[in-house]
Scaffold this motif. Structure first.
Motif, PDB file in Angstrom:
ATOM      1  N   THR A   1       0.846  -1.187   0.000  1.00 60.18           N
ATOM      2  CA  THR A   1       0.000   0.000   0.000  1.00 60.18           C
ATOM      3  C   THR A   1       0.881   1.236   0.000  1.00 60.18           C
ATOM      4  O   THR A   1       1.815   1.349   0.792  1.00 60.18           O
ATOM      5  N   LEU A   2       0.583   2.144  -0.923  1.00 59.44           N
ATOM      6  CA  LEU A   2       1.325   3.392  -1.031  1.00 59.44           C
ATOM      7  C   LEU A   2       0.373   4.572  -0.916  1.00 59.44           C
ATOM      8  O   LEU A   2      -0.778   4.481  -1.336  1.00 59.44           O
ATOM      9  N   THR A   3       0.865   5.652  -0.371  1.00 58.32           N
ATOM     10  CA  THR A   3       0.087   6.887  -0.408  1.00 58.32           C
ATOM     11  C   THR A   3       0.174   7.440  -1.832  1.00 58.32           C
ATOM     12  O   THR A   3       1.060   7.060  -2.614  1.00 58.32           O
ATOM     13  N   LYS A   4      -0.720   8.349  -2.161  1.00 61.31           N
ATOM     14  CA  LYS A   4      -0.668   8.974  -3.483  1.00 61.31           C
ATOM     15  C   LYS A   4       0.665   9.694  -3.680  1.00 61.31           C
ATOM     16  O   LYS A   4       1.241   9.666  -4.769  1.00 61.31           O
ATOM     17  N   THR A   5       1.157  10.310  -2.625  1.00 61.20           N
ATOM     18  CA  THR A   5       2.431  11.018  -2.688  1.00 61.20           C
ATOM     19  C   THR A   5       3.572  10.056  -2.993  1.00 61.20           C
ATOM     20  O   THR A   5       4.419  10.334  -3.844  1.00 61.20           O
ATOM     21  N   ASP A   6       3.596   8.917  -2.297  1.00 64.96           N
ATOM     22  CA  ASP A   6       4.640   7.922  -2.541  1.00 64.96           C
ATOM     23  C   ASP A   6       4.560   7.374  -3.960  1.00 64.96           C
ATOM     24  O   ASP A   6       5.576   7.190  -4.623  1.00 64.96           O
ATOM     25  N   TYR A   7       3.338   7.123  -4.431  1.00 65.76           N
ATOM     26  CA  TYR A   7       3.143   6.617  -5.785  1.00 65.76           C
ATOM     27  C   TYR A   7       3.689   7.619  -6.807  1.00 65.76           C
ATOM     28  O   TYR A   7       4.421   7.247  -7.720  1.00 65.76           O
ATOM     29  N   LYS A   8       3.342   8.885  -6.618  1.00 64.07           N
ATOM     30  CA  LYS A   8       3.805   9.921  -7.540  1.00 64.07           C
ATOM     31  C   LYS A   8       5.326  10.054  -7.502  1.00 64.07           C
ATOM     32  O   LYS A   8       5.965  10.259  -8.537  1.00 64.07           O
ATOM     33  N   LEU A   9       5.903   9.936  -6.316  1.00 64.19           N
ATOM     34  CA  LEU A   9       7.347  10.022  -6.171  1.00 64.19           C
ATOM     35  C   LEU A   9       8.037   8.877  -6.905  1.00 64.19           C
ATOM     36  O   LEU A   9       9.014   9.095  -7.645  1.00 64.19           O
ATOM     37  N   LEU A  10       7.534   7.668  -6.739  1.00 58.36           N
ATOM     38  CA  LEU A  10       8.104   6.517  -7.440  1.00 58.36           C
ATOM     39  C   LEU A  10       7.925   6.646  -8.950  1.00 58.36           C
ATOM     40  O   LEU A  10       8.828   6.332  -9.720  1.00 58.36           O
ATOM     41  N   LYS A  11       6.763   7.115  -9.382  1.00 61.84           N
ATOM     42  CA  LYS A  11       6.497   7.306 -10.804  1.00 61.84           C
ATOM     43  C   LYS A  11       7.451   8.359 -11.376  1.00 61.84           C
ATOM     44  O   LYS A  11       7.991   8.196 -12.473  1.00 61.84           O
ATOM     45  N   SER A  12       7.693   9.409 -10.624  1.00 58.15           N
ATOM     46  CA  SER A  12       8.619  10.455 -11.047  1.00 58.15           C
ATOM     47  C   SER A  12      10.038   9.896 -11.176  1.00 58.15           C
ATOM     48  O   SER A  12      10.759  10.201 -12.137  1.00 58.15           O
ATOM     49  N   HIS A  13      10.427   9.083 -10.217  1.00 57.41           N
ATOM     50  CA  HIS A  13      11.757   8.460 -10.257  1.00 57.41           C
ATOM     51  C   HIS A  13      11.862   7.529 -11.469  1.00 57.41           C
ATOM     52  O   HIS A  13      12.881   7.524 -12.172  1.00 57.41           O
ATOM     53  N   LEU A  14      10.820   6.764 -11.735  1.00 57.41           N
ATOM     54  CA  LEU A  14      10.787   5.883 -12.900  1.00 57.41           C
ATOM     55  C   LEU A  14      10.919   6.689 -14.184  1.00 57.41           C
ATOM     56  O   LEU A  14      11.697   6.335 -15.080  1.00 57.41           O
ATOM     57  N   ASP A  15      10.171   7.770 -14.299  1.00 57.98           N
ATOM     58  CA  ASP A  15      10.259   8.628 -15.479  1.00 57.98           C
ATOM     59  C   ASP A  15      11.666   9.189 -15.652  1.00 57.98           C
ATOM     60  O   ASP A  15      12.180   9.261 -16.773  1.00 57.98           O
ATOM     61  N   HIS A  16      12.295   9.571 -14.549  1.00 51.19           N
ATOM     62  CA  HIS A  16      13.659  10.108 -14.609  1.00 51.19           C
ATOM     63  C   HIS A  16      14.632   9.040 -15.126  1.00 51.19           C
ATOM     64  O   HIS A  16      15.505   9.332 -15.948  1.00 51.19           O
ATOM     65  N   ILE A  17      14.464   7.821 -14.660  1.00 46.09           N
ATOM     66  CA  ILE A  17      15.310   6.723 -15.140  1.00 46.09           C
ATOM     67  C   ILE A  17      15.100   6.516 -16.635  1.00 46.09           C
ATOM     68  O   ILE A  17      16.060   6.448 -17.405  1.00 46.09           O
ATOM     69  N   GLU A  18      13.828   6.446 -17.048  1.00 49.74           N
ATOM     70  CA  GLU A  18      13.508   6.114 -18.437  1.00 49.74           C
ATOM     71  C   GLU A  18      13.830   7.227 -19.426  1.00 49.74           C
ATOM     72  O   GLU A  18      14.268   6.945 -20.546  1.00 49.74           O
ATOM     73  N   TYR A  19      13.594   8.469 -19.042  1.00 47.09           N
ATOM     74  CA  TYR A  19      13.704   9.568 -19.996  1.00 47.09           C
ATOM     75  C   TYR A  19      14.956  10.427 -19.851  1.00 47.09           C
ATOM     76  O   TYR A  19      15.247  11.238 -20.732  1.00 47.09           O
ATOM     77  N   VAL A  20      15.700  10.244 -18.757  1.00 48.55           N
ATOM     78  CA  VAL A  20      16.908  11.038 -18.556  1.00 48.55           C
ATOM     79  C   VAL A  20      18.140  10.138 -18.411  1.00 48.55           C
ATOM     80  O   VAL A  20      19.086  10.229 -19.207  1.00 48.55           O
ATOM     81  N   LEU A  21      18.117   9.263 -17.421  1.00 49.76           N
ATOM     82  CA  LEU A  21      19.312   8.488 -17.109  1.00 49.76           C
ATOM     83  C   LEU A  21      19.650   7.442 -18.164  1.00 49.76           C
ATOM     84  O   LEU A  21      20.806   7.336 -18.591  1.00 49.76           O
ATOM     85  N   LEU A  22      18.669   6.638 -18.587  1.00 50.83           N
ATOM     86  CA  LEU A  22      18.961   5.606 -19.591  1.00 50.83           C
ATOM     87  C   LEU A  22      19.396   6.189 -20.938  1.00 50.83           C
ATOM     88  O   LEU A  22      20.373   5.695 -21.527  1.00 50.83           O
ATOM     89  N   PRO A  23      18.732   7.241 -21.437  1.00 51.98           N
ATOM     90  CA  PRO A  23      19.240   7.841 -22.679  1.00 51.98           C
ATOM     91  C   PRO A  23      20.659   8.410 -22.529  1.00 51.98           C
ATOM     92  O   PRO A  23      21.469   8.314 -23.455  1.00 51.98           O
TER      93      PRO A  23
END
Length: 82
Positions: free
Chosen positions: A3-25
């Motif tokens: 179970t995650l709070t909405k804030t935690d979910y958004k934080l993880l999603k943001s981190h995932l986006d950073h990995i996919e769109y910034v770090l991996l490229p």
């Protein structure tokens, strides 16, 4: 399931986006440059470092994706009774 709070979910999603769109490229670009450097790949430390970093990022990406896919999002976290 976790179970995650909405804030935690958004934080993880943001981190995932950073990995996919910034770090991996970025790593992919550095790998490309390391391959083009002319050094033998087995003796190219920059290439090896980038490959390890890329592997780590893919692992993190997969863990976060799995966590988000299996998460229950709730603003109220209830703790089990003892």
């Amino acid at each position: 399931m976790v179970t995650l709070t909405k804030t935690d979910y958004k934080l993880l999603k943001s981190h995932l986006d950073h990995i996919e769109y910034v770090l991996l490229p970025d790593v992919a670009e550095r790998l490309k440059k390391a391959r083009q450097s002319g050094a033998e790949l087995y003796d190219n430390y920059e290439y090896e470092f980038c490959r390890e970093e890329q592997s780590f990022l893919y692992e993190q990406q997969n863990k976060i994706k799995e966590l988000l896919e299996n998460a229950e999002v709730n603003d109220v976290i209830r703790f089990p009774d003892k």
